[in-house]
Design a protein around this motif. Structure first.
Motif, PDB file in Angstrom:
ATOM      1  N   SER A   1      20.205  43.262  71.174  1.00  0.00           N
ATOM      2  CA  SER A   1      19.688  43.568  69.845  1.00  0.00           C
ATOM      3  C   SER A   1      18.248  44.045  69.980  1.00  0.00           C
ATOM      4  O   SER A   1      17.630  43.914  71.033  1.00  0.00           O
ATOM      5  CB  SER A   1      19.745  42.323  68.966  1.00  0.00           C
ATOM      6  OG  SER A   1      18.826  41.368  69.432  1.00  0.00           O
ATOM      7  N   GLY A   2      17.739  44.600  68.899  1.00  0.00           N
ATOM      8  CA  GLY A   2      16.320  44.936  68.796  1.00  0.00           C
ATOM      9  C   GLY A   2      15.734  45.651  69.997  1.00  0.00           C
ATOM     10  O   GLY A   2      16.256  46.665  70.454  1.00  0.00           O
ATOM     11  N   VAL A   3      14.641  45.087  70.512  1.00  0.00           N
ATOM     12  CA  VAL A   3      13.874  45.720  71.586  1.00  0.00           C
ATOM     13  C   VAL A   3      14.739  45.999  72.820  1.00  0.00           C
ATOM     14  O   VAL A   3      14.706  47.101  73.381  1.00  0.00           O
ATOM     15  CB  VAL A   3      12.678  44.824  71.987  1.00  0.00           C
ATOM     16  CG1 VAL A   3      12.017  45.336  73.257  1.00  0.00           C
ATOM     17  CG2 VAL A   3      11.668  44.763  70.864  1.00  0.00           C
ATOM     18  N   GLN A   4      15.512  44.996  73.232  1.00  0.00           N
ATOM     19  CA  GLN A   4      16.308  45.164  74.456  1.00  0.00           C
ATOM     20  C   GLN A   4      17.364  46.253  74.257  1.00  0.00           C
ATOM     21  O   GLN A   4      17.598  47.084  75.142  1.00  0.00           O
ATOM     22  CB  GLN A   4      16.983  43.846  74.845  1.00  0.00           C
ATOM     23  CG  GLN A   4      16.025  42.727  75.235  1.00  0.00           C
ATOM     24  CD  GLN A   4      15.400  42.036  74.026  1.00  0.00           C
ATOM     25  OE1 GLN A   4      15.899  42.132  72.911  1.00  0.00           O
ATOM     26  NE2 GLN A   4      14.283  41.364  74.248  1.00  0.00           N
ATOM     27  N   ASP A   5      17.986  46.245  73.084  1.00  0.00           N
ATOM     28  CA  ASP A   5      19.015  47.242  72.817  1.00  0.00           C
ATOM     29  C   ASP A   5      18.403  48.640  72.783  1.00  0.00           C
ATOM     30  O   ASP A   5      18.970  49.595  73.305  1.00  0.00           O
ATOM     31  CB  ASP A   5      19.699  46.926  71.484  1.00  0.00           C
ATOM     32  CG  ASP A   5      21.062  47.591  71.366  1.00  0.00           C
ATOM     33  OD1 ASP A   5      21.691  47.824  72.420  1.00  0.00           O
ATOM     34  OD2 ASP A   5      21.499  47.865  70.246  1.00  0.00           O
ATOM     35  N   ALA A   6      17.216  48.732  72.187  1.00  0.00           N
ATOM     36  CA  ALA A   6      16.539  50.026  72.090  1.00  0.00           C
ATOM     37  C   ALA A   6      16.231  50.580  73.483  1.00  0.00           C
ATOM     38  O   ALA A   6      16.487  51.751  73.779  1.00  0.00           O
ATOM     39  CB  ALA A   6      15.251  49.886  71.283  1.00  0.00           C
ATOM     40  N   MET A   7      15.700  49.714  74.341  1.00  0.00           N
ATOM     41  CA  MET A   7      15.337  50.174  75.679  1.00  0.00           C
ATOM     42  C   MET A   7      16.577  50.563  76.476  1.00  0.00           C
ATOM     43  O   MET A   7      16.599  51.591  77.157  1.00  0.00           O
ATOM     44  CB  MET A   7      14.551  49.067  76.406  1.00  0.00           C
ATOM     45  CG  MET A   7      14.018  49.476  77.777  1.00  0.00           C
ATOM     46  SD  MET A   7      12.886  50.865  77.718  1.00  0.00           S
ATOM     47  CE  MET A   7      13.655  51.958  78.918  1.00  0.00           C
ATOM     48  N   ILE A   8      17.627  49.739  76.370  1.00  0.00           N
ATOM     49  CA  ILE A   8      18.850  50.049  77.109  1.00  0.00           C
ATOM     50  C   ILE A   8      19.472  51.338  76.569  1.00  0.00           C
ATOM     51  O   ILE A   8      19.932  52.199  77.328  1.00  0.00           O
ATOM     52  CB  ILE A   8      19.838  48.862  77.035  1.00  0.00           C
ATOM     53  CG1 ILE A   8      19.290  47.717  77.885  1.00  0.00           C
ATOM     54  CG2 ILE A   8      21.232  49.268  77.515  1.00  0.00           C
ATOM     55  CD1 ILE A   8      20.006  46.402  77.706  1.00  0.00           C
ATOM     56  N   GLN A   9      19.457  51.504  75.248  1.00  0.00           N
ATOM     57  CA  GLN A   9      20.009  52.722  74.653  1.00  0.00           C
ATOM     58  C   GLN A   9      19.282  53.964  75.157  1.00  0.00           C
ATOM     59  O   GLN A   9      19.898  54.968  75.489  1.00  0.00           O
ATOM     60  CB  GLN A   9      19.925  52.645  73.128  1.00  0.00           C
ATOM     61  CG  GLN A   9      19.971  53.996  72.399  1.00  0.00           C
ATOM     62  CD  GLN A   9      21.258  54.770  72.616  1.00  0.00           C
ATOM     63  OE1 GLN A   9      22.276  54.204  72.996  1.00  0.00           O
ATOM     64  NE2 GLN A   9      21.220  56.075  72.403  1.00  0.00           N
ATOM     65  N   TRP A  10      17.936  53.907  75.252  1.00  0.00           N
ATOM     66  CA  TRP A  10      17.229  55.123  75.671  1.00  0.00           C
ATOM     67  C   TRP A  10      17.203  55.277  77.181  1.00  0.00           C
ATOM     68  O   TRP A  10      17.016  56.381  77.689  1.00  0.00           O
ATOM     69  CB  TRP A  10      15.854  55.224  75.017  1.00  0.00           C
ATOM     70  CG  TRP A  10      16.081  55.655  73.603  1.00  0.00           C
ATOM     71  CD1 TRP A  10      15.910  54.918  72.470  1.00  0.00           C
ATOM     72  CD2 TRP A  10      16.645  56.915  73.184  1.00  0.00           C
ATOM     73  NE1 TRP A  10      16.323  55.629  71.379  1.00  0.00           N
ATOM     74  CE2 TRP A  10      16.775  56.860  71.780  1.00  0.00           C
ATOM     75  CE3 TRP A  10      17.061  58.075  73.842  1.00  0.00           C
ATOM     76  CZ2 TRP A  10      17.301  57.926  71.032  1.00  0.00           C
ATOM     77  CZ3 TRP A  10      17.581  59.126  73.100  1.00  0.00           C
ATOM     78  CH2 TRP A  10      17.684  59.044  71.716  1.00  0.00           C
TER      79      TRP A  10
ATOM     80  N   LEU B   1       8.613  48.160  71.069  1.00  0.00           N
ATOM     81  CA  LEU B   1       8.719  47.994  72.517  1.00  0.00           C
ATOM     82  C   LEU B   1       7.311  47.739  73.055  1.00  0.00           C
ATOM     83  O   LEU B   1       6.368  48.391  72.619  1.00  0.00           O
ATOM     84  CB  LEU B   1       9.291  49.270  73.147  1.00  0.00           C
ATOM     85  CG  LEU B   1       9.516  49.247  74.656  1.00  0.00           C
ATOM     86  CD1 LEU B   1      10.791  48.498  74.993  1.00  0.00           C
ATOM     87  CD2 LEU B   1       9.590  50.665  75.218  1.00  0.00           C
TER      88      LEU B   1
END
Lengths: 477, 265
Positions: free
Chosen positions: A197-206, A267
């Protein structure tokens, strides 16, 4: 005589390559057509026609999936299987597995065409497809990876050719990315939610998002560049050492860039800054690679006057160099503050997608069609016309988005003399209208080119099959 | 000496190129580094809103004006320490809470319709974004967003702090026919959301799934068995339009931001 044993004719498995080639040509038309439609929806919203299935929010993922996975994928697989056999002087490790790969991949595309308009989205860009399609992708991708690696193992040449390094790098990295980014818990057959979720999901997504670009749309296509430019121009790769440098630095460096999509977000700053710093450093391998491709033409530049296929390939390198300059500039934090969330990003992506990726694909596809069907093109003139249409379309599109993106960014941050925001948001929306029209027109021009190619390829194959009936094509080493 | 035995680079590179296996292993290692360095720490460092789902956090290092670290339950709603003990008692400013059933159903529709492709939910720390949208977003605010929805493009405005800005009635009109309210809008009409009832089963299942997440699950003390069992009642006769509006109205007012505090370090 012993030494000549290896130059004995090898029987390649080229049927599957032919089918991937045809699929690529067709999905080039389809993918860019959907792109033109979604672009038009932003210019003229009535085109949503009040049908949920064709609203922008549902069709845009279909466009991205169609161009990346249907068009790009089929190009990569066609060229990959072609190159690995020819440079390794061997048949495929498993022709059956390659056919499984072909039909598996086309089935995935059909699933995308059905599920995305129905609104089955995981809510992650370029990874929207439902969880069970993600599993299909993993299975088919691994079958491709296994076949590709094993074909390298059984090669009869001493060294792995540089194209195969890039393709293997892509196969490994996409496996990592797809598996990690797609981790989700299903609610039912249609819906699932990311385990992050959130920060971790954003980083993994990009990390996924940018490396789908970096490895799938760049690494794989650099493999195409390193094979087809030398082949088409009849010149050896400009510098072998540069290609070694290009491969290792790109493979190591590209992975870090995803964080530059998340500058100034929640992030942590160090991650975004690290992404930005390595993005800047990436100009060196990228331009090294672009120069390596271009300089391969040293002493053969005159061929550009008569060889239209070579025009595609070389123009692609120019766009590659341009996009890989544009990208690092946008990764600089102060520039990103302006460019992020705007159409500049869209312009940047399409400079790469239309100018670099598509151009190199068109060049490679034309080259392969001639070889695979052992014939000349039905019309060289149409190849030339396609080239100019594609170039004009790409430039129109990219310029429109650059201008609108920078304008958007400047309007959003503009203050008047009283210290209040000069423009409301919606004023920026209406200011975009002319550029959205221009983008749709540019895209339509580009799409027209793909129709020209489809026609030319169909006519070429028809013409070839007439002769093939009496004179079967023997694949040559 | 045949050309194939000549080494044009280094001995090591030559060895790598001759062996598919070595090339495979070298490549697999090379491409793994960047992701590991950038992603893994985010699961351990403070200020990344990583919780164990049992009230424990990696913590924040946000400091108030006196230089004291702001306790986590000022930012993330903790029923154990908050004066408001249940989801229904929760008030804006109590801290980040998970979505209520209707909001969660609305969020599913939001993702289904691809709204995130044009509307970001991530405000950056710039003057113009503060004036236009409000306080910059912090990590904790999306900690319950499984499948984050920060977005990457603002074809329409950011909606991270949309909650409470407009009336439900305005949203209903705007979602149905955006150009009736904002003539320049390029948003599709979503009037059809009024014709569809909320999928109750999907929503209750989603709530259960959210408590099972390996990272940042919704605490079972909040999505308790009773709370999930009561959800169908809250969703009864609600349309997808109601759900989306409830979702939009829930955005961005969870945390009470204190003036002068740097929430980014």
């Amino acid at each position: 005589m012993e030494a000549h044993a290896k130059s004995v004719t090898v029987k390649y498995d080229m049927d599957v390559v032919r089918w991937f080639t045809i699929a690529a040509v067709i999905f080039g038309v389809v993918g860019t057509f959907i792109g033109v439609y979604v672009a038009s929806e932003l210019a003229w919203p009535f085109l949503n026609f009040d049908m949920a299935e064709i609203t922008f929010g549902r069709l845009r993922p279909l466009h991205t999936n169609a161009v990346i996975f249907a068009f790009g994928g089929n190009v990569l697989f066609a060229t990959g299987y072609y190159i690995v056999q020819r440079t390794g002087a061997t048949k495929l490790w498993s022709n059956k597995l390659a056919w499984f790969h072909f039909w598996g991949w086309q089935t995935i595309i059909v699933c995308a065409v059905i599920t995305l308009p129905l609104g089955l989205s995981q809510g992650k860009e370029y990874a929207e497809l439902p969880w069970w399609v993600d599993i299909m992708i993993a299975v088919v991708w691994l079958s491709y990876g296994l076949n590709y690696v094993m074909t390298n193992v059984i090669r009869t040449t001493s060294h792995m050719y540089v194209s195969n390094w890039f393709t293997m790098g892509m196969i490994v990295m996409i496996t990592y990315l797809h598996v990690v980014n797609s981790m989700a818990i299903p609610v039912d057959w249609a819906t699932s939610y990311s385990i992050y979720s959130g920060v971790q999901d954003a980083m993994i997504q990009w990390w996924w998002g940018h490396n789908a670009v970096g490895f799938y749309l760049t690494g794989g296509f650099l493999g195409i560049m390193y094979y087809f430019i030398p082949k088409q121009s009849g010149r050896p790769v400009f510098s072998y050492r540069l290609s070694v440098l290009h491969f290792w630095t790109l493979s190591f460096g590209y992975v870090w860039l995803g964080a530059h999509h998340l500058q100034y977000t929640a992030l942590p700053d160090w991650t975004g800054s690290l992404g930005a710093a390595i993005s800047l450093a990436m100009i060196i391998p990228s331009w090294g690679g672009a120069m390596n491709g271009m300089m391969t033409l040293s002493g053969a530049w005159d061929k550009l006057r008569t060889d239209y296929i070579l025009r595609f390939l070389v123009t692609a390198m120019a766009f590659y160099a341009m996009s890989t300059f544009d990208g690092p500039v946008m990764a600089i934090k102060s520039v990103n503050a302006l460019s992020h969330y705007t159409d500049w990003t869209v312009g940047h992506v399409h400079a790469g997608a239309l100018g670099w990726m598509s151009m190199i694909s068109f060049g490679a596809l034309y080259h392969m069609v001639k070889k695979l069907w052992n014939t000349e093109m039905y019309s060289d003139r149409l190849v030339n016309i396609h080239f100019w249409i594609a170039l004009i379309g790409a430039v129109t599109y990219v310029v429109a988005m650059w201008v609108s993106g920078i304008m958007q960014g400047l309007m959003w941050r503009d203050y008047d003399e009283y210290g209040t925001l000069t423009y409301t948001f919606v004023e920026s929306v209406s200011a975009m209208h002319p550029y959205y029209v221009m983008r749709a027109v540019g895209g339509a021009i580009f799409n027209l080119g793909t129709w020209v190619m489809l026609f030319n390829v169909v006519m070429t194959i028809r013409q070839a099959s007439a002769t093939r009936a009496t004179n079967p094509v023997a694949a040559r080493a | 000496m045949s050309d194939h035995d000549h080494i044009y680079s280094t001995k090591f590179q030559d060895k790598v190129e001759r062996s598919t296996l070595v090339m495979f292993i070298m490549t697999a290692l090379t491409v793994a580094v960047g992701g590991i360095v950038e992603i893994v720490p985010l699961f351990y460092l403070p200020n990344t809103a990583m919780s164990g789902g049992d009230g424990t956090f990696n913590g924040t290092q946000h400091k108030d004006l006196q230089g004291n670290v702001i306790p986590m339950d000022k930012i993330v709603w903790n029923p154990a320490t908050s004066e408001h003990k249940s989801m229904d008692d929760w008030q804006p400013g109590d801290g980040v809470r998970p979505y209520k059933p209707l909001e969660l159903a609305g969020r599913q529709v939001f993702i289904r319709e691809g709204c995130f492709l044009c509307h970001s939910q991530m405000i950056r720390p710039f003057r113009d974004e503060k004036d236009r949208y409000g306080h910059y977003s912090i990590a904790e605010e999306s900690m319950y967003d499984h499948t984050y929805q920060w977005g990457s493009k603002r074809t329409g405005p950011d909606i991270a702090r949309l909650g409470g800005k407009y009336s439900d009635e305005w949203h209903r009109k705007h979602l149905k026919y955006p150009r009736d309210v904002v003539p320049e809008s390029v948003m599709p009409n979503f009037f059809f959301l009024e014709n569809a009832k909320v999928d109750v089963e999907k929503t209750t299942k989603t709530m259960a799934v959210m408590t099972k997440m390996p990272f940042n699950p919704v605490p079972k003390t909040i999505y308790s068995a009773e709370y999930i069992a009561a959800a169908p009642e809250a969703l009864k006769d609600k349309t997808e339009m109601d759900a989306v509006i409830a979702f939009l109205q829930s955005l961005g007012n969870h945390v009470k931001f204190e003036e002068g505090v740097n929430y980014r370090d």
